[in-house]
Structure formats: structure tokens, C-alpha cells
Scaffold this active site. Structure first.
Site, PDB file in Angstrom:
ATOM      1  NE  ARG A  36      63.546  -0.204  59.165  1.00 20.96           N
ATOM      2  CZ  ARG A  36      64.124  -0.644  58.052  1.00 20.96           C
ATOM      3  NH1 ARG A  36      63.718  -1.754  57.498  1.00 20.96           N
ATOM      4  NH2 ARG A  36      65.106   0.021  57.504  1.00 20.96           N
ATOM      5  CG  ASP A 148      59.835  -5.776  45.859  1.00 19.81           C
ATOM      6  OD1 ASP A 148      60.926  -5.236  45.585  1.00 19.81           O
ATOM      7  OD2 ASP A 148      59.489  -6.022  47.040  1.00 19.81           O
TER       8      ASP A 148
HETATM    9  C1  LIG Z   1      66.927  -2.064  48.211  1.00 19.45           C
HETATM   10  S1  LIG Z   1      65.629  -2.611  47.144  1.00 19.45           S
HETATM   11  C2  LIG Z   1      66.496  -2.728  45.598  1.00 19.45           C
HETATM   12  C3  LIG Z   1      65.753  -2.084  44.456  1.00 19.45           C
HETATM   13  C4  LIG Z   1      66.477  -2.089  43.099  1.00 19.45           C
HETATM   14  N1  LIG Z   1      66.810  -3.428  42.673  1.00 19.45           N
HETATM   15  C5  LIG Z   1      67.719  -1.236  43.147  1.00 19.45           C
HETATM   16  O1  LIG Z   1      68.846  -1.747  43.139  1.00 19.45           O
HETATM   17  O2  LIG Z   1      67.579   0.002  43.217  1.00 19.45           O
HETATM   18  C6  LIG Z   1      65.462  -4.323  47.660  1.00 19.45           C
HETATM   19  C7  LIG Z   1      64.098  -4.921  47.327  1.00 19.45           C
HETATM   20  O3  LIG Z   1      64.154  -6.334  47.550  1.00 19.45           O
HETATM   21  C8  LIG Z   1      62.879  -6.765  48.009  1.00 19.45           C
HETATM   22  N2  LIG Z   1      62.999  -8.047  48.733  1.00 19.45           N
HETATM   23  C9  LIG Z   1      63.572  -8.263  49.933  1.00 19.45           C
HETATM   24  N3  LIG Z   1      63.436  -9.553  50.294  1.00 19.45           N
HETATM   25  C10 LIG Z   1      62.763 -10.162  49.284  1.00 19.45           C
HETATM   26  C11 LIG Z   1      62.317 -11.496  49.066  1.00 19.45           C
HETATM   27  N4  LIG Z   1      62.527 -12.466  49.967  1.00 19.45           N
HETATM   28  N5  LIG Z   1      61.670 -11.767  47.905  1.00 19.45           N
HETATM   29  C12 LIG Z   1      61.449 -10.793  46.991  1.00 19.45           C
HETATM   30  N6  LIG Z   1      61.833  -9.513  47.147  1.00 19.45           N
HETATM   31  C13 LIG Z   1      62.488  -9.203  48.292  1.00 19.45           C
HETATM   32  C14 LIG Z   1      62.428  -5.641  48.923  1.00 19.45           C
HETATM   33  O4  LIG Z   1      61.017  -5.613  49.094  1.00 19.45           O
HETATM   34  C15 LIG Z   1      62.982  -4.390  48.205  1.00 19.45           C
HETATM   35  O5  LIG Z   1      62.001  -3.732  47.448  1.00 19.45           O
END
Ligand SMILES: C[S@@+](CC[C@H](N)C(=O)[O-])C[C@H]1O[C@@H](n2cnc3c(N)ncnc32)[C@H](O)[C@@H]1O
Length: 279
Positions: A36, A148
Site C-alpha cells: 500500500r 472521518d
Molecule cells: C470501512 S469504512 C466504514 C464506512 C461506513 N461506516 C460503512 O459502514 O459503510 C471505515 C472508515 O473508518 C475511518 N477510520 C479509521 N480509523 C479512524 C480513526 N482513528 N478516526 C476516524 N476515522 C477512522 C476510515 O478512514 C474509513 O473511512
């Protein structure tokens, strides 16, 4: 390009990612991480992973590169109407219960937070569902907040332009009401209508921060498919922090593979992966 992270550099990077993002990066993920990072290294003209890490840990890198590193290590997979049973539960049970007991959405505006909103499909799905509910329940009003950590996904979410293939889960009636087609019939894109876009306020927020800064508590939090990347102590801490921003009786929706079973949190399960804050 010379490839490969030395074990020492991988360990440094993995600690940094855990401290900054809460995301666990065990040794088994080394190859995934190297892969990545390669794309990002190309953009920077670097051909060695260890040079990239020196850049990340430099003064300039700490402020500028963190956001790119985040994009490389987080998974942003999402969909419109993902895990659809949650939206049925929301309209059939959650909204009537919050209105009846606390006047939420009626005597005052209901506040809903999509925490970890990725590219916007989840908050716009919620905006469609709540707007449709508001048509049937006169006087119902609401605000949706969506956050996010990744500025890249937030930019896309704010633009609200999606490929047509992604809207397959949106019903024909909702497509007609809430999606705009391009004037060009061959365009592969659609856009969320302005009224819905105005209902969602996007912002950047890191779950590892102590203070989320919300001036008023939320009635409902959707935090789905996010905590799966965190270890158990981080998940438990985050759930307790969420409770500081949830009204008593408020609801928390998690992803279908996430559970709080055995956690020391004031959240009571009321349906599969749906919890209520009980003080
Ligand atoms: C797999 S997506 C989920 C999107 C949506 N909630 C869904 O269920 O379809 C996970 C998201 O969590 C965010 N994320 C991961 N670690 C994070 C953090 N420490 N603080 C805020 N957001 C975070 C990522 O950037 C990503 O966009």
C-alpha cells in the site's frame, strides 16, 4: 524500486499507526503495508520503504504525510444502504421511540452522527431515509453530522458525485427523489440532490482524540465497520467516549460483524448490533 521494510522500521511504523489511528498492524500485515505504501512512494519519487519512513517521521512528514499514510492503511469500503436491516429498525423503532420518550425530532431537532463515514454513502443513505420519514411524519426535523479521519474520503463525500453502478441498492423511488442525473445521457455519474447535501455536515475527526468537540450530545450514532480495525482495549475506550456524546436512551449502531459482548460499557443490546446508552 527496491522494496521491503526492515523489521525495525516496520515496528516503528506499526507503533506510530497504532498510537495515531488506533489501528493494529501486526507483523502478518507487513507485506500488505509495503504494497500500500509503494504507490505513495512513487508519487513522492522515493524508491525505498525505509526512506519513506524517514520522511514520515521527519518534522515535515509528521504534519503533511500523516494524512497520506492514513489513506494507505485505512479501508474505506462502503455502500449505499449497507446492512439494510438497520434502516428498517431506525424508522420502525428508533425514531418513534426517541420522539415518544424524549421529543427528539419533534420538540427539538434530532441529532445523528455517522462516525467513520468514508466517501459519504452511509450519511447520504441516512439523509434519504430520514427525509422520507419526515414526509410521513409532519414536524419531524433532524441534523446529520458525518466525520472521518481521511481528508481524501471527505472531499469525495462533500462532492457527492457517484458512479451509477454504486446506486444499485437505492430504490427506484429514492433515486427519483434524491439523485440527479447528468444532462449527458451517456454520463456514468449521478449526484445527490442539493437538499440532501445541505442536510449533512461533514468534518474531520480522529477517534483517538480525547475530545470530539460536539457542543451537544447525539441521539443516534452510526459507527459501522470501523472498530473492527481496533484492538479490544481501544474499542472499549472508544465506546465509553461515545457515551459522553450520546444522550441517555440514545442509540448506537455497529457493523454486523462487530460486538460489545463482554465489554465494560453502559450500552445495552436491543437488537442485533444495535445498542442503547443506559446510564
Ligand atoms: C470501512 S469504512 C466504514 C464506512 C461506513 N461506516 C460503512 O459502514 O459503510 C471505515 C472508515 O473508518 C475511518 N477510520 C479509521 N480509523 C479512524 C480513526 N482513528 N478516526 C476516524 N476515522 C477512522 C476510515 O478512514 C474509513 O473511512
Amino acid at each position: 524500486m527496491k522494496s521491503g521494510l526492515s523489521t525495525k522500521t516496520f515496528n516503528e511504523l506499526s507503533h506510530f499507526i497504532y498510537d495515531e489511528l488506533g489501528i493494529k498492524m501486526p507483523p502478518g500485515k507487513k507485506t500488505m503495508l509495503e504494497g500500500r505504501l509503494t504507490k505513495r512512494m512513487r508519487a513522492l519519487g522515493l524508491d525505498n520503504h525505509d526512506d519513506y519512513c524517514r520522511h514520515v517521521f521527519s518534522e515535515e512528514g509528521q504534519s503533511e504525510e500523516l494524512v497520506h499514510l492514513l489513506d494507505a492503511v485505512t479501508t474505506n469500503k462502503t455502500d449505499f444502504f449497507r446492512e439494510p436491516s438497520h434502516f428498517d429498525y431506525l424508522t420502525a423503532t428508533t425514531l418513534p421511540e426517541l420522539a415518544r420518550t424524549y421529543g427528539a425530532g419533534m420538540r427539538r431537532r434530532l441529532r445523528l452522527w455517522s462516525a467513520g463515514c468514508s466517501t459519504g454513502e452511509e450519511p447520504y443513505t441516512l439523509a434519504m431515509v430520514l427525509s422520507d420519514y419526515a414526509e410521513a411524519v409532519p414536524g419531524f426535523n433532524f441534523d446529520i453530522f458525518a466525520t472521518d479521519i481521511s481528508t481524501r474520503v471527505l472531499e469525495k463525500a462533500r462532492r457527492a458525485v457517484y458512479e451509477k453502478r454504486l446506486i444499485a441498492p437505492v430504490s427506484p423511488a429514492f433515486r427519483k427523489k434524491y439523485l440527479l442525473k447528468s444532462k449527458d445521457p451517456d454520463s456514468p455519474l449521478v449526484r445527490i440532490v442539493p437538499k440532501l447535501r445541505a442536510q449533512v455536515t461533514f468534518g474531520r475527526l480522529n477517534f483517538m482524540d480525547d475530545d470530539f468537540g460536539w457542543p451537544e450530545p447525539m441521539d443516534i450514532i452510526f459507527c459501522r465497520n470501523v472498530i473492527i480495525y481496533f484492538d479490544k482495549p481501544t474499542q472499549e475506550q472508544l465506546m465509553n467516549r461515545f457515551c459522553r456524546y450520546l444522550r441517555p436512551g440514545g442509540y448506537l449502531f455497529l457493523g454486523h460483524s462487530e460486538s460489545l459482548h463482554g465489554y465494560n460499557v453502559p450500552l445495552k443490546q436491543v437488537a442485533p448490533t444495535v445498542y442503547r446508552f443506559m446510564r
